[in-house]
Scaffold this motif. Structure first.
Motif, short mmCIF file in Angstrom:
data_model
loop_
_atom_site.label_atom_id
_atom_site.label_comp_id
_atom_site.label_asym_id
_atom_site.label_seq_id
_atom_site.Cartn_x
_atom_site.Cartn_y
_atom_site.Cartn_z
N MET B 308 -65.52 89.35 -87.21
CA MET B 308 -64.90 88.18 -86.58
C MET B 308 -64.79 88.41 -85.07
SD MET B 308 -64.67 86.48 -89.23
CE MET B 308 -63.93 84.96 -88.78
N ILE B 309 -64.42 89.63 -84.70
CA ILE B 309 -64.28 89.92 -83.27
C ILE B 309 -65.64 89.83 -82.58
CG2 ILE B 309 -63.61 91.68 -81.59
CD1 ILE B 309 -61.61 92.68 -83.68
N TYR B 310 -66.64 90.35 -83.28
CA TYR B 310 -68.00 90.28 -82.76
C TYR B 310 -68.40 88.83 -82.49
CZ TYR B 310 -73.14 90.77 -83.10
OH TYR B 310 -74.48 90.73 -82.88
N LEU B 311 -68.09 87.96 -83.46
CA LEU B 311 -68.41 86.54 -83.28
C LEU B 311 -67.61 85.96 -82.12
CD1 LEU B 311 -68.65 85.07 -86.88
CD2 LEU B 311 -70.47 85.75 -85.33
N LEU B 312 -66.37 86.41 -81.99
CA LEU B 312 -65.53 85.89 -80.93
C LEU B 312 -66.16 86.13 -79.55
CD1 LEU B 312 -62.70 84.72 -80.19
CD2 LEU B 312 -61.98 87.08 -79.89
N PHE B 313 -66.74 87.31 -79.38
CA PHE B 313 -67.38 87.60 -78.09
C PHE B 313 -68.55 86.65 -77.83
CE2 PHE B 313 -65.61 92.02 -78.71
CZ PHE B 313 -64.62 91.85 -77.76
#
Lengths: 744, 794
Positions: B308-313
């Protein structure tokens, strides 16, 4: 079963009868109409061609080791083949030229037949019943891909045979008591067949990996057995090393020894080899050349690191960049390779009437291209292909009578460490001195690498001037040297002699590099994920409304793949259960299943997964050794199932027969594609079990009677310039085109 | 972390050795159970079972003293770390090596123009953040190595301060990782020193490059996981969750910086799998429900959350880059329409029947062209042509490029305007100048015997006998039936009867074709190079002339992300060209060759990326020795010799084994990578090898490792342990006094010598690290170790 070996002579009568009848059946099925089709099929182009070259002794380069090709040659030679047929195109007729192709095809076919009793005996060694061992060998027999592949002059049938022989010997070895004569014998046989496997194709290395992995795990178990003394352990270790490393290596090298003995004349494979190597071939031996290079010498300059050849220029211009004359590397001898060494203060083309002055380290020269009267030149223009900032273009520039400019000046830098010790390190001598050529104005060095120019450069190798080159790619040497003022008795040099080991090592490297370079797409190539479920086949041959298409028996493929999946799931489950304290492994049946199927699943995995790492073009037939192990796995699994679950003999027999009938039915349905038989369009469409199978049903007539009318007209011989709709000539390619291209 | 590598023989009944508390998590308990003995006294608690080595616990006062030593060392290491990384940060004031790329990307972010790169956005976004914080407008585009920063007014110091900061912080994190793994101060100092005085790490982390972010995040991930494992005896406690989530966060940052961050996932993932395997052990007494909780917690924190954090970036990436820029061409037309002031969004016009258009080949830029000349009867190779009118590709605007797009059945005379052409329509193309229709047929093209010739035929033929051969399908690349548009509507022109696609290539035709491009029909219609586009509609008169101000479109994030992700992987795999300083994995551990970053002729100064050779060799030797220790241990145990004390062995496997595994996961995958590789790809692995070196030294220093590396959080006594071990757990201390192993004098001495030599070599190679001062020829030659290809050696 455990301490006896499964040799034919020691089998019970029931098994003897089974093995004989199955082998008899195999002969009928596998050799049926082996003379059809009577023209070149698929890669017979290559392997038939190699047989011709062996007979003629013409040097060739192939990415595969020689054993199978030598055997095929032997079969052809014994049948009286003279090597005069060129196997040039798929579909070329054999009968007219009187090629003994049947004899040559019989070799892979016979080996293909022999795989079947081997499968039976291997399964017996794993403790299977006669019924399940028969099932396994019959599944191998009625396998369309193995059948198709073994009927033509191809390498895969010998490969599968030697792989099967290894599996047989290795399975028996495990059953022998240590240090008995039979123990030594099977260990030796394993080593020998490993050597043979890897001498057919390098994928034999996977078989070696499998034997290696099982050996290590076996030694690990022995290590834990405290009743084995260290001395005994050392003995175990030693004999395994001798038979499993020493024997295969010796055998493999022996095959190359025979290879070199057979190929003594120059041929189309020369361009792959180093100059020293080429100098060992008949007629290609270079005449001795004067050693000392001087101003005024006419020379040819070779690139040291690649086999690109000689520094070359020709009367064609670069289409881009400076639009000046091209400078390339060209692999063959040619007048356009000759350069004249000029002093920068002198611009005459003729060598001067002075005593020759030797070329020393640090001398500044101009290289005058004799044919076109232009000089080697470099400037701050990006090269045509490699457009890096640190690369400059190299061209030939000037005209007759032009004095040249500063961009024509190059400095010679002798590389002492690479040159032959002695005089060759003092001044430039042909062959012995290795040097770099530095452009004095920009400081870049003359450089070449394995990058080919596009068609406007005739696909010759690019030459640039590089500011940051790696050393090996900027090393040059002089091969041919001539100076009118050198005395007749001037010292001459030639390439050093190369022995077997050097030739062997060099050929291995060239084979490896060529193999890695086979990355061009092919119409019928496929990637490993598609193999276990048989996504598509390979079109081998189409002519006269008949075709050969490599496709497997889909039932056998899916059944064997399923058994592997089931095994893996089983293994995961039992391991997890074991960690939770369940004692599944105390059951003998679970242990048997786990170990015996396990070793074959490992073999399958080692023959399958490494292909994922390969970037070269791959084909369905690369899966065949893995398929063989998966069939063994399925037979052993079935054996365990019959013994433990289907306990009533009637049920297990019925079920086994059911499996066999299904396999044979599928085999028969698809067999016209293996035997190139007459077929109708409807039958063909009905045999297309998966929609991606792309054999061409349109080649077949609507009705079998169509053959009487059409067999007279040969439809696929369409005029060359017309792209015929029905013919798929253009989609035909044999694999592995490795021949070097000559200048147009 | 990774106890009990060896699995008892398959098939044997599962028998656990009753005397051996064989798992790491019981070490805490075992110290409480084990009788307290004097240091180094060996207790042989069973005649043939494993041996335990037990040291005397420290008193609280002694422990506090130890703690102070550690803190002081940490402080000193941090100071030195900042000094080595920030020293002469302003030099050189020019673009160095790959600053070309990452500086440029930061500028694109600041200008919010769309760009394309193979690396994920996190590291680059950080640089952009720095630029934004110091108020830079991003006008400098870092075009060439050597461009001056000062004259272009680039806040390069601020940019470089970010990697220097992260690089400086990496060293204390290394120290803390060792400390929290329970190693002696002498060992911690060696690990930290190997990274602290490493010229490679310093060079790479003081320039505008992504590696500082990558290495820092990776080190944090290892540290967090080590911390997390210390709380393994109080699962689901606050701290347990905290460090588990921090591990996930650090992993997310690692992979969002560069894709090699996936190796960090592999390292931690393997350790987690081994940990989960041990938790599954029936002797642990975990119920399956409890086990599922363990499993889900890890899956969430280490897979779902990082993703999810990866997608956030990426979400931030798309949000920042809202304008059209140099990366547009990598994306599909739909994607481009989401960018402001994109040509596609502004100029694209719908095409109707009877429009006059010109058709351009996407790759070569040639227009579909025809002229009255005919193909020659016979080509050089003897093949024959149809002698029809030539159809060629011509790069310039010309009336001969004009084609009218016609329906297969004419609309009524009075109703010809305004009928849209849609994707999938079958059309005819009418050449206005010669009054002929485009056609292809089964005659081989001039250059390709396998491809079909393109020509034109008269209107009579086109309506009569040859009608079918003039039919072409407009197949839009997106596979949709949308209206056909100029500019954006990439399409393939598929011949209806033969299914070939119109194609061209750059080889010019001979003189008879005026050197123009050959156009032919490609049987492989899927090929990407078959793509064409309509450049413009000529003589446009209707209301489509007035460009309506189109709104910037919006497509869902996931779709954008997927498209970008696929494009990134495709381009990453295409990076195979050779570079003069690229190197191969086998060379790295031996530090054979560096990378030249920057040179300055006047002062003979250069920046040359090279690891501290002594440090690298030492660390590599330690890895080899460590592997040897593991192999020897396995072999001897197989023969029933128990050389190592059980607790020493546990620590060796659980901690040093973990480092060795992580090193392997950061090193060996490079062997199967096809793309070009550089020395700096080894830096993460080198950092881990420094950890392993410390662990090995500690093993040789003979620290018995009785101190509990795991501890219980207050009040969180695990039920399972309670069941098994009874009252003893209750009494176990919250923070045991024997936290730190005391270092002996000899161990300080050995560590000191190692660090001293490493520091000396660092100093020796310092001029190449900071690009100052310039060196004379003998000075350069003196530093030309191994195959270092230094400049100014002559």
């Amino acid at each position: 079963m455990s301490s006896t070996s499964t040799k034919f002579s020691t089998l019970p009568a029931k098994d003897k009868a089974a093995i004989l009848s199955i082998t008899g059946l195999a002969v009928l099925v596998r050799l049926y109409k082996i003379w059809e089709p009577s023209s070149v099929v698929f890669d017979e182009v290559h392997f038939g061609g190699f047989a011709s070259k062996y007979i003629k002794g013409r040097y060739f380069m192939d990415v595969h080791p020689p054993l199978a090709k030598l055997l095929i040659t032997l079969a052809g030679y014994l049948a009286g083949y003279d090597g005069n047929f060129d196997f040039k195109d798929i579909g070329k007729d054999y009968i007219e030229d009187g090629v003994p192709y049947v004899a040559m095809r019989l070799l892979p076919a016979t080996l293909g037949v022999l795989v079947i009793p081997l499968a039976f005996l291997t399964l017996k060694a794993y403790g299977c019943t006669t019924m399940t061992a028969s099932l396994g060998s019959l599944l191998v027999l009625f396998e369309n891909a193995l059948t198709t592949q073994s009927r033509f002059i191809l390498l895969d049938s010998p490969l599968v045979f030697f792989t099967a022989l290894t599996a047989y010997a290795w399975a028996n070895f495990q059953n022998q008591p240590a240090f008995q004569s039979s123990w030594y014998w099977y260990l030796f046989l394993t080593g020998l067949s490993l050597g043979a496997t890897v001498s057919v194709k390098w994928v034999g290395l996977f078989t070696i990996a499998w034997v290696g992995v099982t050996t290590i795990s076996g030694l690990w178990h022995l290590l834990g057995d405290l009743s084995v003394t260290p001395k005994q352990y050392a003995k175990h270790f030693f004999w395994r090393a001798v038979f499993l490393i020493g024997v295969p290596v010796t055998f493999y090298m022996l095959m190359f020894g025979i290879h070199f003995i057979c190929l003594v004349n120059p041929g189309d494979g020369d361009g792959f080899m180093s100059s020293e190597f080429q100098a060992t071939l008949n007629n290609k031996k270079m005449a001795d050349t004067p050693a000392d290079v001087a101003f005024g010498s006419q020379i040819t300059i070779r690139h040291w690191n690649t086999q690109g050849g000689y520094l070359h220029s020709h009367d064609h211009l670069y289409p881009g960049g400076s639009k000046q004359q091209q400078v390339t590397l060209y692999p063959h001898k040619d007048d356009n390779n000759i350069w004249l060494v000029e002093n920068i203060t002198e611009s005459e083309v003729e060598p001067r009437d002075l005593a020759p002055v030797y070329l020393k380290d640090g001398d500044i020269i101009r290289l005058h291209h004799v044919k076109t009267s232009r000089r080697l030149h470099s400037h701050d223009v990006r090269p045509p292909v490699t457009e890096a900032d640190w690369q400059n273009e190299v061209s030939a520039y000037g005209y007759k009578g032009f004095d040249g400019d500063a961009n024509d000046n190059f400095r010679i830098e002798i590389l002492e460490s690479k040159s032959k010790p002695g005089k060759a390190q003092q001044h430039v001598r042909a062959i012995d001195t290795k040097f770099r050529v530095i452009h004095t104005v920009t400081g870049c060095v003359l450089f070449s690498h394995k990058i080919k120019l596009p068609s406007w450069g005739y696909e010759q190798q690019e030459v640039t001037c590089s500011k940051q080159s790696t050393l090996p790619n900027s090393i040059w040497y002089i091969e041919y040297n001539e100076h009118p003022l050198l005395p007749e008795d001037a010292e001459k040099v030639n390439y050093p002699k190369v022995g077997f080991f050097k030739k062997f090592a060099e050929l291995q490297k060239v084979m490896w590099d060529t193999n890695a370079g086979l990355i061009a797409a092919h119409n019928w190539d496929s990637r490993p994920p598609a193999w276990p479920y048989l996504r598509r086949g390979i079109n081998f041959w189409i002519k006269d409304h008949r075709q050969v298409y490599l496709i497997g028996n889909i039932f056998t493929w899916w059944f064997s793949t399923a058994s592997i999946v089931i095994y893996v799931l089983f293994k995961i489950t039992t391991i997890l259960r074991w960690q939770r304290g369940y004692s599944d492994y105390s059951l003998a049946s679970v242990q048997a299943f786990s170990n015996k199927v396990g070793t074959n699943v490992v073999a399958w995995a080692l023959h399958y997964f490494p292909f994922y790492l390969m970037k070269r073009q791959l084909f369905l037939h690369h899966y065949l050794p893995a398929l063989y192990f998966s069939i063994l796995a399925v037979a052993i699994s079935w054996d365990v199932l019959c013994k433990n679950v289907l306990k009533y003999k009637a049920i297990s027999t019925l079920a086994t027969i059911g499996l066999l009938v299904t396999a044979v039915y599928i085999f028969v349905t698809l067999s016209p594609l293996a035997y190139a038989e007459q077929w109708t369009k409807d039958q063909c469409e009905n045999a297309r079990f998966l929609k991606h199978w792309d054999f061409d049903c349109n080649t077949f007539p609507n009705d079998i009677s169509g053959y009487d009318a059409s067999s007279l007209t040969n439809v696929s011989s369409v005029q060359a310039s017309i792209v015929g709709e029905s013919s798929s000539d253009s989609s035909f390619q044999s694999t592995e085109e490795v021949l070097p291209r000559d200048e147009l | 972390m990774a106890p009990k590598i060896a699995v008892p023989e398959k098939g044997a009944k599962k028998v656990k050795q009753p005397t051996a508390p064989s798992t790491a998590s019981t070490t805490a308990v075992s110290s409480a159970e084990a009788p307290v003995a004097k240091a180094d006294e060996i207790i042989d608690d069973s005649s043939n079972g494993p041996i335990y080595l037990v040291a005397k616990p420290l008193t609280i006062a002694e422990a506090r003293k130890e703690e102070r030593y550690y803190n002081f060392a940490l402080f000193m290491v941090t100071i030195l770390s900042f000094w080595t990384r920030f020293y002469m940060l302003y030099h050189p004031d020019q673009v160095v090596f790959d600053e070309v790329h990452f500086g440029k990307f930061a500028s694109y972010y600041l200008q919010r123009t769309y760009f394309f790169d193979v690396h994920p956005p996190f590291g680059k976004l950080l640089f952009a953040l720095v630029g934004w914080l110091v108020g830079y407008d991003g006008s400098f585009l870092f075009e060439n190595i050597g461009d001056g920063y000062v004259q272009n007014k680039v806040p390069y110091l601020a940019y470089r301060a970010l990697p220097a900061l992260l690089g400086s912080l990496t060293v204390p994190v290394v120290f803390l990782t060792m400390k929290d793994s329970g190693y002696s101060l002498a060992a911690c100092l060696v690990s930290a020193g190997l990274v602290l005085f490493d010229n490679g790490h310093i060079t790479q982390t003081r320039l505008i490059l992504l590696d500082a972010t990558l290495i820092f995040s990776m080190t944090c991930a290892l540290y967090s996981y080590v911390k997390f494992m210390r709380y393994r005896n109080s699962p689901f406690g606050r701290k347990w969750w905290k460090w588990l989530l921090l591990t996930g966060l650090s992993l997310a940052c690692t992979i969002s910086t560069k894709y090699v961050g996936v190796f960090a996932f592999v390292s931690i993932g393997l350790a987690v799998i081994i940990d989960l395997w041990n938790l599954l052990d029936v002797d642990r007494g975990l119920s399956l429900k409890k086990y599922a909780q363990h499993f889900i917690a890890r899956a969430f924190a280490l897979i779902v959350m990082p993703f999810m954090i990866y997608l956030l970036f990426f979400q931030i990436h798309f949000w920042v880059l809202s304008k059209s820029g140099p990366g547009d061409d990598f994306m599909s037309p739909e994607f481009q329409e989401t960018l402001g002031d994109n040509e596609m969004a502004l100029l694209s016009k719908p095409i109707n029947y009877y429009d006059t258009i010109d058709i351009k080949h996407k790759d070569t830029g040639a227009y579909l062209h025809s002229h009255p000349d005919r193909y020659p009867l016979r080509y050089d190779d003897g093949r024959i042509s149809s002698q029809g009118q030539q159809v060629t590709g011509y790069p310039h605007k010309d009336a001969n490029n004009n084609w009218v797009i016609l329906p297969t059945v004419d609309f009524p005379e009075n109703d010809r305007l305004g009928h849209p052409v849609n994707g999938g329509d079958v059309v005819q193309l009418y050449h206005t100048v010669t009054g002929t229709y485009l056609l292809t047929h089964d005659v081989a093209s001039p250059y390709y015997p396998t491809n079909q010739e393109f020509t034109t035929v008269s209107p009579d033929d086109a309506r009569g006998p040859r009608h079918n051969d003039t039919l072409f399908e407009i197949r839009l690349n997106n596979g949709k039936k949308d209206q056909f548009r100029t500019k954006g509507g990439f399409f393939k022109l598929i011949h209806v009867p033969t299914k070939v696609a119109m194609w061209t290539h750059t080889k010019p035709l001979p003189e008879w074709g005026y050197g123009q491009q050959e156009i032919n029909g490609n049987k492989n219609s899927q090929q990407v190079s078959n793509t064409w586009l309509v450049d413009e509609i000529l003589d446009l008169q209707d209301d489509r002339l007035n460009v309506e101000k189109k709104k910037v479109k919006h497509i869902p994030f996931i779709k954008k992300w997927l498209e970008l992700q696929i494009a990134m992987f495709r381009h990453n795999n295409a990076l195979t060209s050779s570079h003069p300083y690229s190197s191969l994995p086998p060379e790295w551990p031996f530090m054979l060759r560096g990378v030249s970053f920057w040179t300055k002729n006047e002062s003979r100064a250069q920046i040359y990326l090279v690891g501290n050779p002594l440090g690298w060799w030492f660390a590599s030797c330690c890895l080899a020795v460590l592997s040897g220790v593991f192999v020897a241990d396995q072999l001897t145990r197989r023969r029933r010799y128990y050389v190592l004390a059980e607790n020493v062995r546990n620590r060796l496997y659980n901690s040093a084994g973990f480092f060795l595994l992580a090193w392997a996961a950061h090193y060996f995958p490079f062997y199967i990578m096809g793309r070009q590789l550089f020395l700096h790809h080894y830096l993460p692995a080198h950092l881990i090898s420094a950890l392993a070196a410390g662990a090995l030294l500690d093993f040789f220093y003979g620290n018995p490792g009785v101190f509990p590396v795991a501890y219980h959080a207050p009040g969180a006594t695990p039920k399972t342990a309670e069941k098994k071990k009874g009252e003893q757990v209750e009494s176990s201390v919250q923070r045991p006094p024997t936290m730190y192993p005391p270092s002996s004098l000899i161990s300080y001495l050995v560590s000191g010598v190692i660090i001293g030599f490493v520091c000396g070599v660092y100093w020796f190679f310092k001029p190449f690290t900071y690009g100052d001062p310039g060196l004379s020829v003998p000075q350069v030659l003196m530093r030309k170790w191994m195959n270092f290809d230094l400049h100014f050696a002559k």
